[in-house]
Design a protein around this motif. Structure first.
Motif, PDB file in Angstrom:
ATOM      1  N   VAL A  63       0.842  -1.208   0.000  1.00 43.55           N
ATOM      2  CA  VAL A  63       0.000   0.000   0.000  1.00 43.55           C
ATOM      3  C   VAL A  63       0.878   1.259   0.000  1.00 43.55           C
ATOM      4  O   VAL A  63       0.606   2.224  -0.723  1.00 43.55           O
ATOM      5  CB  VAL A  63      -0.971  -0.007   1.200  1.00 43.55           C
ATOM      6  N   VAL A  66       2.389   1.821  -3.442  1.00 45.77           N
ATOM      7  CA  VAL A  66       1.360   2.259  -4.385  1.00 45.77           C
ATOM      8  C   VAL A  66       0.956   3.707  -4.109  1.00 45.77           C
ATOM      9  O   VAL A  66       0.812   4.510  -5.035  1.00 45.77           O
ATOM     10  CB  VAL A  66       0.137   1.317  -4.321  1.00 45.77           C
ATOM     11  N   SER A  67       0.785   4.026  -2.838  1.00 45.98           N
ATOM     12  CA  SER A  67       0.387   5.399  -2.487  1.00 45.98           C
ATOM     13  C   SER A  67       1.427   6.406  -2.968  1.00 45.98           C
ATOM     14  O   SER A  67       1.087   7.464  -3.496  1.00 45.98           O
ATOM     15  CB  SER A  67       0.190   5.536  -0.975  1.00 45.98           C
ATOM     16  N   GLN A  69       3.438   6.045  -5.481  1.00 41.23           N
ATOM     17  CA  GLN A  69       3.356   6.119  -6.942  1.00 41.23           C
ATOM     18  C   GLN A  69       2.163   6.966  -7.379  1.00 41.23           C
ATOM     19  O   GLN A  69       2.245   7.728  -8.340  1.00 41.23           O
ATOM     20  CB  GLN A  69       3.261   4.703  -7.530  1.00 41.23           C
ATOM     21  N   LEU A  70       1.056   6.821  -6.667  1.00 39.04           N
ATOM     22  CA  LEU A  70      -0.169   7.556  -7.001  1.00 39.04           C
ATOM     23  C   LEU A  70       0.043   9.066  -6.970  1.00 39.04           C
ATOM     24  O   LEU A  70      -0.588   9.813  -7.717  1.00 39.04           O
ATOM     25  CB  LEU A  70      -1.273   7.227  -5.993  1.00 39.04           C
ATOM     26  N   GLY A  71       0.922   9.513  -6.092  1.00 35.39           N
ATOM     27  CA  GLY A  71       1.179  10.941  -5.979  1.00 35.39           C
ATOM     28  C   GLY A  71       2.256  11.426  -6.929  1.00 35.39           C
ATOM     29  O   GLY A  71       2.549  12.625  -6.979  1.00 35.39           O
ATOM     30  N   THR A  72       2.875  10.509  -7.670  1.00 35.83           N
ATOM     31  CA  THR A  72       4.016  10.866  -8.513  1.00 35.83           C
ATOM     32  C   THR A  72       3.659  10.785  -9.999  1.00 35.83           C
ATOM     33  O   THR A  72       3.769  11.761 -10.737  1.00 35.83           O
ATOM     34  CB  THR A  72       5.202   9.912  -8.225  1.00 35.83           C
ATOM     35  N   LEU A  73       3.267   9.604 -10.427  1.00 36.22           N
ATOM     36  CA  LEU A  73       2.902   9.403 -11.837  1.00 36.22           C
ATOM     37  C   LEU A  73       1.795   8.357 -11.857  1.00 36.22           C
ATOM     38  O   LEU A  73       2.028   7.198 -11.512  1.00 36.22           O
ATOM     39  CB  LEU A  73       4.105   8.912 -12.644  1.00 36.22           C
ATOM     40  N   ASP A  74       0.601   8.773 -12.230  1.00 38.06           N
ATOM     41  CA  ASP A  74      -0.539   7.853 -12.207  1.00 38.06           C
ATOM     42  C   ASP A  74      -0.646   7.057 -13.498  1.00 38.06           C
ATOM     43  O   ASP A  74      -0.835   5.844 -13.475  1.00 38.06           O
ATOM     44  CB  ASP A  74      -1.855   8.598 -11.910  1.00 38.06           C
ATOM     45  N   GLN A  75      -0.495   7.749 -14.628  1.00 36.32           N
ATOM     46  CA  GLN A  75      -0.761   7.067 -15.892  1.00 36.32           C
ATOM     47  C   GLN A  75      -0.023   7.778 -17.025  1.00 36.32           C
ATOM     48  O   GLN A  75       0.077   9.010 -17.027  1.00 36.32           O
ATOM     49  CB  GLN A  75      -2.280   7.056 -16.149  1.00 36.32           C
TER      50      GLN A  75
ATOM     51  N   LYS B  29       7.169  11.812 -13.766  1.00 29.11           N
ATOM     52  CA  LYS B  29       6.219  12.518 -12.900  1.00 29.11           C
ATOM     53  C   LYS B  29       5.124  13.140 -13.765  1.00 29.11           C
ATOM     54  O   LYS B  29       5.348  13.441 -14.940  1.00 29.11           O
ATOM     55  CB  LYS B  29       6.984  13.615 -12.136  1.00 29.11           C
ATOM     56  N   ALA B  30       3.954  13.308 -13.181  1.00 29.40           N
ATOM     57  CA  ALA B  30       2.880  13.998 -13.891  1.00 29.40           C
ATOM     58  C   ALA B  30       2.043  14.759 -12.881  1.00 29.40           C
ATOM     59  O   ALA B  30       1.805  14.275 -11.765  1.00 29.40           O
ATOM     60  CB  ALA B  30       2.020  12.999 -14.650  1.00 29.40           C
ATOM     61  N   CYS B  58      -2.643  12.775 -11.214  1.00 33.20           N
ATOM     62  CA  CYS B  58      -2.468  12.718  -9.760  1.00 33.20           C
ATOM     63  C   CYS B  58      -3.368  13.720  -9.047  1.00 33.20           C
ATOM     64  O   CYS B  58      -2.941  14.396  -8.098  1.00 33.20           O
ATOM     65  CB  CYS B  58      -0.996  12.938  -9.391  1.00 33.20           C
ATOM     66  N   GLY B 270      -7.479   7.515 -14.918  1.00 21.17           N
ATOM     67  CA  GLY B 270      -6.061   7.204 -15.107  1.00 21.17           C
ATOM     68  C   GLY B 270      -5.432   6.478 -13.932  1.00 21.17           C
ATOM     69  O   GLY B 270      -4.231   6.212 -13.924  1.00 21.17           O
TER      70      GLY B 270
END
Lengths: 421, 421
Positions: A63, A66-67, A69-75, B29-30, B58, B270
């Motif tokens: 978790v 993942v958290s 990563q979610l704040g850095t680059l989602d997609q 990053k995005a 994000c 995303g």
């Protein structure tokens, strides 16, 4: 209105005949090997939520990764771009895959990983100007629900209305001590026709068929025949992959390695849907050309989603750790002990064990989705255990983190249930 | 070793001929509408990473909702269980879907949502003992990469090696002012044969064909013919859904509502791969029966993954908010202004606009994946703009949160590129 009533209004659940379906338990929380419903009841997750949450539900290390990563680059589009989570995952995965696997192609679930594998095999020959359009699969195999994946599957409850839409597939029996010579002969003459592109199989354990197990050495003889005829072999390790059979992959226990492998489910530890189809350098090179159209023009929008990659990378790190390898051995030993006991029970037809997978067939016949089978399910649930019998097969595939006490509770419930079937 | 070199070792990218592919930018990053690479370069994400990150990369509100869910309930089998994130998402979605849509069936990406839709339509008739096995689709349509989705698609670069494996599909031209009478006639006589189960279409905008747009009233006439013949209609809103055409769904702009709809891409903003196939109560009731096997026995492991549901629910809340509705109007007005200007340019064949989608066809012909097209891509990237021309069509589909300045920069780059094509 209760969650149960609200659920009924608009949700159409998978593999469910809603007219016969009882009220569904509402799961609100999960931690390690335990599920919690909205009434405060706890259930031990005896099948790791379909073999996904092997590292325990809401594993804090996963978790966390993942958290972040979610704040850095989602997609990001994976056609024309790359990103560190995919690159790092590729390196982690290469470290545990059979050595002949060299390239990784992303998709979004087990079914699409099989559609990708079939398309790879067909185009592999197409690109070389060779007409090979047939696939061979095992009887009782299950590979997914998309049209390609359904075509190679052999469980008729899933396929009934769609069979006339399938690609050309022939089936051979699962090799056993008693039929191996005939199966070898049948397979050899099918391949001798020269029109077969690939052979697809669930190595060692056929999951949806009821955790049916078969011998590595017999499968290996079949794979040898495929190699002799230049037919690509596709190991569907969607269920068996990532430690469940005791080794990283079931294919590790078989001398002939597959040309293509399908990975999903516990790849991402239950965090997000993602799949990977891996292949040899030789398969890849059939697409590597000056002609653009010889490339593989398959591409899902979320291919190699960074968040899912982060979950997968952390999961593989955990799988390689000493403590998780110990968990696997611990569970296997417990399963073996329980199997010895169950073998003697008069209502038990047979028992099988491999890694953390335990399967047991009852002498009674039960419909796959029938009333009797549902009674077993309810029996377990009332005692705080989530198991999902497949017809007359009761099986366990627990998260690696399950405690000895929790395992004992599952075993005890299974013994109890034998009194009522 | 650089990320670029490491990427090349084991990663096989989608829709890519690796022999001709230049080094891939490494995105690390995005944030909102901006992508950042490992060299410190910034790019405006002019297509919201394939129409997914519409609320900005994000997005903190979405990331928050997802992070909370990750620590509570990561995954649970959706066959036999339900959970609050799926229930809450179903209610949010019902509030914005066309009123005739009543049931939601989960899968994992756009392709599987189309495979599900096709299977639903085929089994809808099968369950009633009616033999209808043909699907009608539009020329130049694109619906995905699995075998079912490929069958109904008409872009040959994707389908070439697989065409002989497809289900039975007939195609009609996209209706236009000049051909509508012929198309109506052709469609009517195809349907009069009585063997057609469904008609599938991308409403108003054919995405992969190059953001080709067509008139709602003409499509409506076609849909009227389908209704007359009792043929199910499937709106593939994977690309058009969730505000991109100015309304919640493109189908909102067409009087005849579809029987089945496919949703994915920006459904989850995303964050994770998830899809939903929705349908009317009438479609659902054809599966609701005392016979178990009349149920829909399709089921992916990660169906209704709680984390993905949490992302989707928060996204829909944002879409409904005043500020995002204002964003959509703002972008549409800017697009219209730019379109007026571009229409006069001698290198521009035509310009089209709908909601936040802007498409512009050049008089020059370019291969879909050719060298010239790649030069355009590189031209934009060098100027800090990520656009992905489709053949000779340049299009923009920005995140709703793009600023006016960022939009102006994209417009400016497009004007510049016209000088070199």
């Amino acid at each position: 209105m209760t969650f149960t009533d609200r659920d009924k209004k608009h949700l159409w659940h998978p593999l469910t005949q809603h007219k016969l379906q009882k009220d569904l338990p509402v799961i609100v929380k999960a931690k390690e090997a335990v599920l919690l419903d909205d009434q405060g009841n706890e259930y031990i997750d005896g099948i790791a939520s379909w073999y996904t949450a092997m590292y325990g539900h809401c594993n804090p290390e996963i978790v966390d990764a993942v958290s972040k990563q979610l704040g850095t680059l989602d997609q990001i589009v994976f056609s024309g771009f790359t990103h560190p989570p995919a690159i790092e995952l590729s390196e982690s995965l290469m470290a545990i895959l059979p050595k002949n696997q060299q390239k990784l192609f992303f998709s979004d679930n087990g079914s699409t990983s099989v559609d990708v594998a079939i398309k790879m095999a067909l185009q592999y020959y197409y690109n070389q100007g060779v007409k090979r359009t047939r696939i061979i699969a095992l009887e009782d195999g299950f590979h997914g629900d998309t049209f390609g994946a359904m075509s190679v599957s052999d469980l008729s409850v899933y396929n009934g209305p769609f069979e006339e839409f399938f690609i050309d597939v022939a089936r051979i029996p699962v090799p056993s001590e008693t039929n191996i010579n005939e199966v070898e002969q049948q397979f050899d003459s099918l391949l001798a026709q020269g029109n077969v592109a690939a052979f697809i199989y669930e190595p060692l354990v056929q999951g949806a068929a009821g955790m049916k197990m078969y011998r590595a050495d017999l499968l290996d003889r079949i794979l040898g025949i495929a190699k002799k005829h230049g037919v690509l072999t596709i190991a569907d390790e969607v269920m068996t992959g990532f430690g469940k059979t005791g080794t990283f992959f079931a294919s590790d226990q078989i001398p002939h390695k597959p040309d293509i492998m399908c990975l999903a489910k516990s790849l991402t530890a239950g965090i997000a849907s993602m799949a990977i189809t891996t292949c040899t350098q030789e398969v890849y090179m059939a697409f590597y050309d000056d002609e653009i159209t010889k490339g593989f023009f398959h591409g899902h929008t979320y291919s190699a989603n960074p968040t899912a990659c982060a979950a997968a990378q952390k999961s593989i790190a955990l799988l390689q750790s000493e403590s998780f390898q110990e968990h696997i051995q611990r569970i296997y030993k417990q399963h073996l002990q329980f199997a010895e006991k169950m073998k003697l029970h008069k209502k038990v037809k047979n028992v099988r064990c491999l890694g953390v997978i335990f399967g047991m067939e009852l002498t009674n016949t039960l419909d796959r989705y029938g009333e009797k089978r549902n009674q077993l399910f309810q029996f377990f649930m009332k005692r705080g255990v989530f198991l999902r019998p497949l017809g007359n097969t009761i099986y366990i595939l627990p998260p690696f983190v399950i405690s000895d006490e929790q395992l004992d509770k599952i075993y005890h419930c299974i013994e109890e249930v034998l009194e009522i079937v």
